[in-house]
Scaffold this motif. Structure first.
Motif, PDB file in Angstrom:
ATOM      1  N   GLY A 102      61.884 -47.118  26.628  1.00  0.00           N
ATOM      2  CA  GLY A 102      62.281 -48.348  26.672  1.00  0.00           C
ATOM      3  C   GLY A 102      62.834 -48.781  28.112  1.00  0.00           C
ATOM      4  N   THR A 103      63.599 -47.589  28.490  1.00  0.00           N
ATOM      5  CA  THR A 103      64.459 -47.987  29.717  1.00  0.00           C
ATOM      6  C   THR A 103      64.159 -46.905  30.623  1.00  0.00           C
ATOM      7  OG1 THR A 103      66.347 -46.557  28.956  1.00  0.00           O
ATOM      8  CG2 THR A 103      66.429 -48.872  28.203  1.00  0.00           C
ATOM      9  N   TYR A 104      64.413 -47.301  32.209  1.00  0.00           N
ATOM     10  CA  TYR A 104      64.479 -46.246  33.093  1.00  0.00           C
ATOM     11  C   TYR A 104      65.350 -45.136  32.977  1.00  0.00           C
ATOM     12  CZ  TYR A 104      61.973 -49.941  35.808  1.00  0.00           C
ATOM     13  OH  TYR A 104      61.190 -50.995  36.051  1.00  0.00           O
ATOM     14  N   SER A 105      66.328 -45.429  32.063  1.00  0.00           N
ATOM     15  CA  SER A 105      67.068 -44.311  31.787  1.00  0.00           C
ATOM     16  C   SER A 105      66.684 -43.010  30.869  1.00  0.00           C
ATOM     17  CB  SER A 105      68.604 -44.501  31.091  1.00  0.00           C
ATOM     18  OG  SER A 105      69.182 -43.433  30.743  1.00  0.00           O
ATOM     19  N   GLU A 106      65.631 -43.447  30.035  1.00  0.00           N
ATOM     20  CA  GLU A 106      64.930 -42.799  29.119  1.00  0.00           C
ATOM     21  C   GLU A 106      63.755 -42.055  30.065  1.00  0.00           C
ATOM     22  OE1 GLU A 106      63.351 -45.072  25.860  1.00  0.00           O
ATOM     23  OE2 GLU A 106      65.413 -45.497  25.231  1.00  0.00           O
ATOM     24  N   VAL A 107      63.156 -42.831  31.084  1.00  0.00           N
ATOM     25  CA  VAL A 107      62.368 -42.224  32.115  1.00  0.00           C
ATOM     26  C   VAL A 107      62.926 -41.000  32.763  1.00  0.00           C
ATOM     27  CG1 VAL A 107      60.924 -42.548  34.063  1.00  0.00           C
ATOM     28  CG2 VAL A 107      60.999 -44.162  32.449  1.00  0.00           C
ATOM     29  N   GLU A 108      64.203 -41.087  33.091  1.00  0.00           N
ATOM     30  CA  GLU A 108      64.834 -39.785  33.725  1.00  0.00           C
ATOM     31  C   GLU A 108      65.053 -38.734  32.761  1.00  0.00           C
ATOM     32  OE1 GLU A 108      68.167 -41.917  35.837  1.00  0.00           O
ATOM     33  OE2 GLU A 108      66.939 -42.360  37.680  1.00  0.00           O
ATOM     34  N   SER A 109      65.527 -39.184  31.389  1.00  0.00           N
ATOM     35  CA  SER A 109      65.810 -38.081  30.408  1.00  0.00           C
ATOM     36  C   SER A 109      64.336 -37.261  30.283  1.00  0.00           C
ATOM     37  CB  SER A 109      66.203 -38.779  29.193  1.00  0.00           C
ATOM     38  OG  SER A 109      67.505 -39.321  29.333  1.00  0.00           O
ATOM     39  N   LYS A 144      49.230 -35.090  28.816  1.00  0.00           N
ATOM     40  CA  LYS A 144      50.098 -34.656  27.801  1.00  0.00           C
ATOM     41  C   LYS A 144      49.628 -35.352  26.436  1.00  0.00           C
ATOM     42  CE  LYS A 144      50.854 -30.683  29.463  1.00  0.00           C
ATOM     43  NZ  LYS A 144      50.394 -29.601  28.959  1.00  0.00           N
ATOM     44  N   SER A 145      49.399 -36.780  26.518  1.00  0.00           N
ATOM     45  CA  SER A 145      49.142 -37.726  25.525  1.00  0.00           C
ATOM     46  C   SER A 145      50.563 -37.739  24.929  1.00  0.00           C
ATOM     47  CB  SER A 145      48.412 -37.445  24.418  1.00  0.00           C
ATOM     48  OG  SER A 145      47.031 -37.342  25.114  1.00  0.00           O
ATOM     49  N   LEU A 146      51.647 -37.461  25.602  1.00  0.00           N
ATOM     50  CA  LEU A 146      53.238 -37.562  24.989  1.00  0.00           C
ATOM     51  C   LEU A 146      53.784 -39.077  25.112  1.00  0.00           C
ATOM     52  CD1 LEU A 146      55.573 -35.637  23.854  1.00  0.00           C
ATOM     53  CD2 LEU A 146      56.282 -35.701  26.567  1.00  0.00           C
ATOM     54  N   VAL A 147      53.296 -39.803  26.005  1.00  0.00           N
ATOM     55  CA  VAL A 147      53.934 -41.209  26.001  1.00  0.00           C
ATOM     56  C   VAL A 147      52.935 -42.059  25.757  1.00  0.00           C
ATOM     57  CG1 VAL A 147      55.111 -42.520  27.731  1.00  0.00           C
ATOM     58  CG2 VAL A 147      55.442 -40.281  28.246  1.00  0.00           C
ATOM     59  N   ALA A 148      53.593 -43.175  24.864  1.00  0.00           N
ATOM     60  CA  ALA A 148      52.844 -44.137  24.254  1.00  0.00           C
ATOM     61  C   ALA A 148      52.518 -45.427  25.345  1.00  0.00           C
ATOM     62  CB  ALA A 148      53.469 -44.663  23.125  1.00  0.00           C
ATOM     63  N   ASN A 149      53.537 -45.719  26.049  1.00  0.00           N
ATOM     64  CA  ASN A 149      53.591 -46.612  27.204  1.00  0.00           C
ATOM     65  C   ASN A 149      53.530 -45.985  28.587  1.00  0.00           C
ATOM     66  OD1 ASN A 149      56.119 -46.007  26.561  1.00  0.00           O
ATOM     67  ND2 ASN A 149      56.992 -47.913  27.362  1.00  0.00           N
ATOM     68  N   ASN A 150      52.504 -45.507  29.002  1.00  0.00           N
ATOM     69  CA  ASN A 150      52.278 -44.766  30.369  1.00  0.00           C
ATOM     70  C   ASN A 150      52.707 -45.617  31.651  1.00  0.00           C
ATOM     71  OD1 ASN A 150      51.704 -42.066  29.555  1.00  0.00           O
ATOM     72  ND2 ASN A 150      49.836 -42.843  28.840  1.00  0.00           N
ATOM     73  N   GLU A 151      52.648 -47.036  31.611  1.00  0.00           N
ATOM     74  CA  GLU A 151      52.888 -47.950  32.356  1.00  0.00           C
ATOM     75  C   GLU A 151      54.302 -47.796  32.837  1.00  0.00           C
ATOM     76  OE1 GLU A 151      53.286 -50.181  28.393  1.00  0.00           O
ATOM     77  OE2 GLU A 151      51.756 -48.714  29.662  1.00  0.00           O
ATOM     78  N   LYS A 152      55.117 -47.442  32.020  1.00  0.00           N
ATOM     79  CA  LYS A 152      56.579 -47.258  32.447  1.00  0.00           C
ATOM     80  C   LYS A 152      56.988 -46.231  33.443  1.00  0.00           C
ATOM     81  CE  LYS A 152      60.730 -49.206  31.277  1.00  0.00           C
ATOM     82  NZ  LYS A 152      61.056 -50.523  31.296  1.00  0.00           N
ATOM     83  N   LEU A 153      56.187 -45.352  33.239  1.00  0.00           N
ATOM     84  CA  LEU A 153      56.275 -44.271  34.204  1.00  0.00           C
ATOM     85  C   LEU A 153      56.033 -44.852  35.726  1.00  0.00           C
ATOM     86  CD1 LEU A 153      54.614 -41.253  32.398  1.00  0.00           C
ATOM     87  CD2 LEU A 153      57.101 -41.608  32.503  1.00  0.00           C
ATOM     88  N   MET A 154      54.705 -45.449  35.821  1.00  0.00           N
ATOM     89  CA  MET A 154      54.168 -45.833  37.163  1.00  0.00           C
ATOM     90  C   MET A 154      55.327 -47.162  37.674  1.00  0.00           C
ATOM     91  SD  MET A 154      51.729 -44.355  37.855  1.00  0.00           S
ATOM     92  CE  MET A 154      51.057 -45.442  39.142  1.00  0.00           C
ATOM     93  N   GLU A 155      56.066 -47.737  36.789  1.00  0.00           N
ATOM     94  CA  GLU A 155      57.024 -48.723  36.991  1.00  0.00           C
ATOM     95  C   GLU A 155      58.182 -48.046  37.677  1.00  0.00           C
ATOM     96  OE1 GLU A 155      58.331 -51.011  33.806  1.00  0.00           O
ATOM     97  OE2 GLU A 155      56.217 -52.019  33.376  1.00  0.00           O
TER      98      GLU A 155
END
Length: 325
Positions: free
Chosen positions: A290-297, A224-235
């Motif tokens: 920036g945070t895992y909380s934002e990933v969960e959001s 979707k090219s929605l996230v600038a830092n996709n590595e955060k998702l894999m982390e």
């Protein structure tokens, strides 16, 4: 887009074909060993009982009746296996993939050999192949310790004998193998259908399925090219505990994945629930996590976890959702 999986309608249609045409169905039985070759064909007695039925017919009728009760009843519900985190008491549909193929040996002819008594020491389960024409389904039954012959004699088995008016218990010296009135896992093509997730977790490398599905969900977001830092998702999904990957895999069936990058940014900017939740670059139309909380959001956004009442305008947090018809 969510990946296509075998759906409830297809499952019911295939199983009804067996139930409606039981006399035309064939059945083969196998012992499943712990090590390769994993399948050993069981020869079934052709001798008939008082009702004129041989052992193969008795097994076939038993399993078709179980299919009717456990998979065809109108009370039985199905759900995509990627929703396993919801703890739904339903028949869950899991797709085997590259990293999760516990039953790949069923289709390997080289794995099939004739059963010999020594194979019992390695027996871990029983597999029954039910077929009618091109329609084939596998029924797996797990062998627990009480169902497997006691070769080491650590526990004594007993049998009953009737002498006039007295029932006498005697040692059962012959090897026994119990075939239970149950189906633990139904295998149709690449799909596994079961409500016994605990069995998958304990014996079939289910953790591989969780991470496989979570990685696919991450790839869907990346596209979707929605996230600038996709590595955060894999982390996030690699944090050590499977519960994080389970949360991520939920979005694999989400209709939100059909929205474009522009539409998603518009929702984030305009819906009260999501305003201020993410750091949004309005020029690139991307968010930076920036945070895992934002990933969960972000997971909650794709999973549509929050719903709002049309009557009271009250917002609810819903873990389990069923599309209204």
């Amino acid at each position: 887009m969510p990946e296509e999986t075998l759906n409830e309608e297809q499952i019911r249609m295939k199983l009804n074909d067996f139930y409606d045409n039981i006399a035309q169905c064939g059945l083969e039985a196998f012992v499943v060993k712990k090590n390769a070759p994993k399948l050993k064909r069981m020869s079934l007695s052709e001798a008939c009982n008082d009702q004129g039925k041989n052992f193969r017919t008795i097994l076939k009728e038993m399993f078709v009746n179980i299919l009717n009760e456990q998979y065809l009843s109108l009370d039985v519900e199905y759900a995509d296996g990627r929703q396993v985190a919801d703890n739904q008491h339903k028949n869950l549909i899991f797709e085997q993939g590259e990293s999760f193929r516990p039953f790949s040996f069923l289709n390997d002819e080289a794995e099939k050999g004739e059963f010999v008594s020594e194979d019992l020491t390695e027996a871990s389960g029983l597999a029954f192949q039910l077929r009618k024409g091109e329609n084939t389904v596998w029924l797996y039954q797990h062998l627990w310790s009480i169902m497997v012959p006691n070769k080491k004699k650590t526990n004594l088995m007993a049998r009953l004998m009737q002498f006039e008016n007295q029932v006498v218990f005697s040692e059962q010296s012959e090897s026994l193998l119990t075939i239970a009135n149950k189906i633990d896992i139904l295998i149709m093509g690449d799909a596994l259908i079961t409500s016994n997730v605990t069995l998958l977790q304990k014996y079939f490398g289910f953790q591989d399925y969780i991470y496989q599905s979570a990685q696919r969900a991450v790839q869907s977001i990346i596209q979707k090219s929605l996230v600038a830092n996709n590595e955060k998702l894999m982390e996030y999904i690699s944090r050590g505990k499977p519960k994080y990957a389970k949360k991520m895999m939920r979005i694999g069936t989400s209709k939100v994945l059909t929205l474009t990058q522009d539409q998603l940014i518009e929702k984030i900017n305009t819906l009260t629930r999501w305003q201020g939740k993410f750091n949004v670059n309005q020029d690139t139309k991307q968010i930076t996590l920036g945070t895992y909380s934002e990933v969960e959001s972000l997971i909650d956004l794709f999973d549509e976890r929050y719903t709002r009442s049309d009557v009271t305008d009250t917002e609810y947090d819903t873990d389990v959702k069923t599309v209204a018809k």
